[in-house]
Design a protein around this motif. Structure first.
Motif, PDB file in Angstrom:
ATOM      1  N   SER A  19       1.337  -1.191  -0.431  1.00 30.86           N
ATOM      2  CA  SER A  19      -0.185  -0.029  -0.203  1.00 30.86           C
ATOM      3  C   SER A  19       0.911   1.055  -0.474  1.00 30.86           C
ATOM      4  O   SER A  19       2.860   0.935   0.307  1.00 30.86           O
ATOM      5  CB  SER A  19      -0.624   0.104   1.382  1.00 30.86           C
ATOM      6  N   LYS A  20       0.750   2.386  -0.084  1.00 33.14           N
ATOM      7  CA  LYS A  20       1.158   3.302  -0.229  1.00 33.14           C
ATOM      8  C   LYS A  20       1.841   4.503   0.570  1.00 33.14           C
ATOM      9  O   LYS A  20       3.059   4.625   1.142  1.00 33.14           O
ATOM     10  CB  LYS A  20       0.233   4.641  -1.141  1.00 33.14           C
ATOM     11  N   ARG A  21       1.063   3.525   2.332  1.00 29.74           N
ATOM     12  CA  ARG A  21       1.545   4.050   3.625  1.00 29.74           C
ATOM     13  C   ARG A  21       2.129   3.134   3.791  1.00 29.74           C
ATOM     14  O   ARG A  21       3.046   3.060   4.320  1.00 29.74           O
ATOM     15  CB  ARG A  21       0.461   4.358   4.081  1.00 29.74           C
ATOM     16  N   ALA A  22       2.751   1.760   3.177  1.00 27.40           N
ATOM     17  CA  ALA A  22       3.504   0.660   3.602  1.00 27.40           C
ATOM     18  C   ALA A  22       2.943  -0.172   4.763  1.00 27.40           C
ATOM     19  O   ALA A  22       3.835  -1.002   5.564  1.00 27.40           O
ATOM     20  CB  ALA A  22       5.434   1.193   2.991  1.00 27.40           C
ATOM     21  N   ASP A  23       1.914   0.137   5.537  1.00 26.97           N
ATOM     22  CA  ASP A  23       1.393  -0.982   6.252  1.00 26.97           C
ATOM     23  C   ASP A  23       1.097  -1.703   6.343  1.00 26.97           C
ATOM     24  O   ASP A  23      -0.056  -2.590   6.859  1.00 26.97           O
ATOM     25  CB  ASP A  23       0.720   0.440   7.391  1.00 26.97           C
ATOM     26  N   ARG A  24       0.560  -2.189   4.538  1.00 28.09           N
ATOM     27  CA  ARG A  24      -0.202  -3.710   4.099  1.00 28.09           C
ATOM     28  C   ARG A  24       0.372  -4.017   3.144  1.00 28.09           C
ATOM     29  O   ARG A  24       0.585  -3.104   1.752  1.00 28.09           O
ATOM     30  CB  ARG A  24      -1.515  -2.260   4.015  1.00 28.09           C
ATOM     31  N   ARG A  48       9.589  -2.704   5.875  1.00 31.13           N
ATOM     32  CA  ARG A  48      10.634  -2.093   5.564  1.00 31.13           C
ATOM     33  C   ARG A  48      10.504  -2.542   3.682  1.00 31.13           C
ATOM     34  O   ARG A  48      10.496  -4.256   3.764  1.00 31.13           O
ATOM     35  CB  ARG A  48      12.202  -2.283   5.745  1.00 31.13           C
ATOM     36  N   TRP A  49      10.734  -1.703   2.601  1.00 27.91           N
ATOM     37  CA  TRP A  49      10.479  -2.151   1.276  1.00 27.91           C
ATOM     38  C   TRP A  49      11.877  -1.909   1.156  1.00 27.91           C
ATOM     39  O   TRP A  49      13.065  -1.109   1.164  1.00 27.91           O
ATOM     40  CB  TRP A  49       9.910  -1.253   0.595  1.00 27.91           C
ATOM     41  N   PRO A  50      12.245  -3.780  -0.274  1.00 31.32           N
ATOM     42  CA  PRO A  50      13.596  -3.643  -0.530  1.00 31.32           C
ATOM     43  C   PRO A  50      14.060  -2.220  -1.782  1.00 31.32           C
ATOM     44  O   PRO A  50      12.493  -2.282  -2.706  1.00 31.32           O
ATOM     45  CB  PRO A  50      14.026  -5.036  -0.867  1.00 31.32           C
ATOM     46  N   PRO A  51      15.177  -2.678  -2.339  1.00 26.06           N
ATOM     47  CA  PRO A  51      15.341  -1.633  -3.425  1.00 26.06           C
ATOM     48  C   PRO A  51      14.941  -2.513  -4.994  1.00 26.06           C
ATOM     49  O   PRO A  51      14.542  -3.676  -4.597  1.00 26.06           O
ATOM     50  CB  PRO A  51      16.759  -1.570  -3.266  1.00 26.06           C
ATOM     51  N   ILE A  52      14.566  -1.412  -5.508  1.00 27.48           N
ATOM     52  CA  ILE A  52      13.362  -2.276  -6.936  1.00 27.48           C
ATOM     53  C   ILE A  52      14.434  -1.927  -7.618  1.00 27.48           C
ATOM     54  O   ILE A  52      14.769  -0.581  -8.342  1.00 27.48           O
ATOM     55  CB  ILE A  52      11.822  -1.555  -6.592  1.00 27.48           C
ATOM     56  N   SER A  53      14.705  -2.662  -9.081  1.00 29.42           N
ATOM     57  CA  SER A  53      15.186  -2.713  -9.850  1.00 29.42           C
ATOM     58  C   SER A  53      14.029  -3.434 -11.337  1.00 29.42           C
ATOM     59  O   SER A  53      13.540  -4.374 -10.831  1.00 29.42           O
ATOM     60  CB  SER A  53      16.423  -2.911 -10.143  1.00 29.42           C
ATOM     61  N   ASP A  54      13.886  -1.936 -12.278  1.00 34.56           N
ATOM     62  CA  ASP A  54      12.984  -2.464 -13.612  1.00 34.56           C
ATOM     63  C   ASP A  54      12.030  -3.168 -12.448  1.00 34.56           C
ATOM     64  O   ASP A  54      10.899  -4.134 -13.458  1.00 34.56           O
ATOM     65  CB  ASP A  54      13.785  -3.495 -14.249  1.00 34.56           C
ATOM     66  N   GLY A  55      10.914  -2.823 -11.816  1.00 29.09           N
ATOM     67  CA  GLY A  55      10.082  -3.349 -11.067  1.00 29.09           C
ATOM     68  C   GLY A  55       9.771  -3.952 -10.463  1.00 29.09           C
ATOM     69  O   GLY A  55       8.500  -4.209 -10.145  1.00 29.09           O
ATOM     70  N   ALA A  66      11.406 -12.190   6.977  1.00 29.62           N
ATOM     71  CA  ALA A  66      11.201 -10.667   7.483  1.00 29.62           C
ATOM     72  C   ALA A  66      10.433  -9.599   7.469  1.00 29.62           C
ATOM     73  O   ALA A  66      10.337  -9.156   8.168  1.00 29.62           O
ATOM     74  CB  ALA A  66      13.181 -10.486   7.808  1.00 29.62           C
ATOM     75  N   LEU A  67      10.571  -9.510   6.415  1.00 27.60           N
ATOM     76  CA  LEU A  67       9.308  -8.195   5.433  1.00 27.60           C
ATOM     77  C   LEU A  67       8.051  -8.619   5.775  1.00 27.60           C
ATOM     78  O   LEU A  67       7.700  -7.674   6.441  1.00 27.60           O
ATOM     79  CB  LEU A  67       9.132  -8.627   3.864  1.00 27.60           C
ATOM     80  N   LEU A  71       9.849  -6.596  10.162  1.00 22.88           N
ATOM     81  CA  LEU A  71      11.297  -6.673  10.660  1.00 22.88           C
ATOM     82  C   LEU A  71      12.324  -5.971   9.389  1.00 22.88           C
ATOM     83  O   LEU A  71      11.639  -5.959   8.365  1.00 22.88           O
ATOM     84  CB  LEU A  71      11.540  -8.187  10.686  1.00 22.88           C
ATOM     85  N   ASP A  72      13.130  -5.494  10.171  1.00 22.50           N
ATOM     86  CA  ASP A  72      14.395  -4.842   9.335  1.00 22.50           C
ATOM     87  C   ASP A  72      14.846  -6.339   8.056  1.00 22.50           C
ATOM     88  O   ASP A  72      16.030  -6.620   8.370  1.00 22.50           O
ATOM     89  CB  ASP A  72      15.391  -4.227   9.776  1.00 22.50           C
ATOM     90  N   TRP A  73      14.662  -6.407   6.992  1.00 18.83           N
ATOM     91  CA  TRP A  73      15.096  -7.794   6.155  1.00 18.83           C
ATOM     92  C   TRP A  73      16.596  -7.531   5.668  1.00 18.83           C
ATOM     93  O   TRP A  73      17.413  -8.111   5.331  1.00 18.83           O
ATOM     94  CB  TRP A  73      13.610  -7.553   4.743  1.00 18.83           C
ATOM     95  N   SER A  74      16.916  -5.662   5.629  1.00 16.46           N
ATOM     96  CA  SER A  74      18.344  -5.518   5.123  1.00 16.46           C
ATOM     97  C   SER A  74      18.841  -6.280   6.115  1.00 16.46           C
ATOM     98  O   SER A  74      20.540  -6.072   5.711  1.00 16.46           O
ATOM     99  CB  SER A  74      18.168  -4.773   4.776  1.00 16.46           C
ATOM    100  N   ARG A  75      19.306  -6.507   7.226  1.00 12.75           N
ATOM    101  CA  ARG A  75      20.002  -6.601   8.105  1.00 12.75           C
ATOM    102  C   ARG A  75      20.126  -7.829   8.635  1.00 12.75           C
ATOM    103  O   ARG A  75      21.210  -9.247   9.575  1.00 12.75           O
ATOM    104  CB  ARG A  75      19.453  -6.594  10.038  1.00 12.75           C
TER     105      ARG A  75
END
Length: 88
Positions: A19-24, A48-55, A66-67, A71-75
């Motif tokens: 979702s736009k607010r990143a809560d769903r 926590r949203w990961p980097p997106i490349s080419d969608g 973790a996502l 949780l902070d999946w990047s850890r």
């Protein structure tokens, strides 16, 4: 759907929408017998949203878990495990 997402939904690819607010989150996956839709909302904080490349974002199974847990999946980092040597 295949044309819009540029991936085959019946290939085992997991589609994650936020979702736009990143809560769903909404997750769409083919389980071999049908499409499964999983919907999750965090009561507090945001995913926590990961980097997106080419969608497309690429996550390991543990990072996806973790996502989904908020949780902070990047850890999370995979450790190289040495193969045992053959006994001589």
């Amino acid at each position: 759907m295949r044309e819009q997402l540029r991936h085959d939904p019946f290939s085992g690819t997991i589609f994650v929408f936020r979702s736009k607010r990143a809560d769903r989150l909404k997750i769409l996956v083919w389980d071999g017998t049908g499409l499964v839709l999983l919907w999750k909302r965090l009561e507090q904080n945001a995913f926590r949203w990961p980097p997106i490349s080419d969608g497309v974002m690429r996550l390991s199974a543990s990072q996806l878990a973790a996502l989904m847990d908020g949780l902070d999946w990047s850890r999370l980092h995979a450790h190289d495990v040495a193969q045992p040597s053959a006994a001589s």
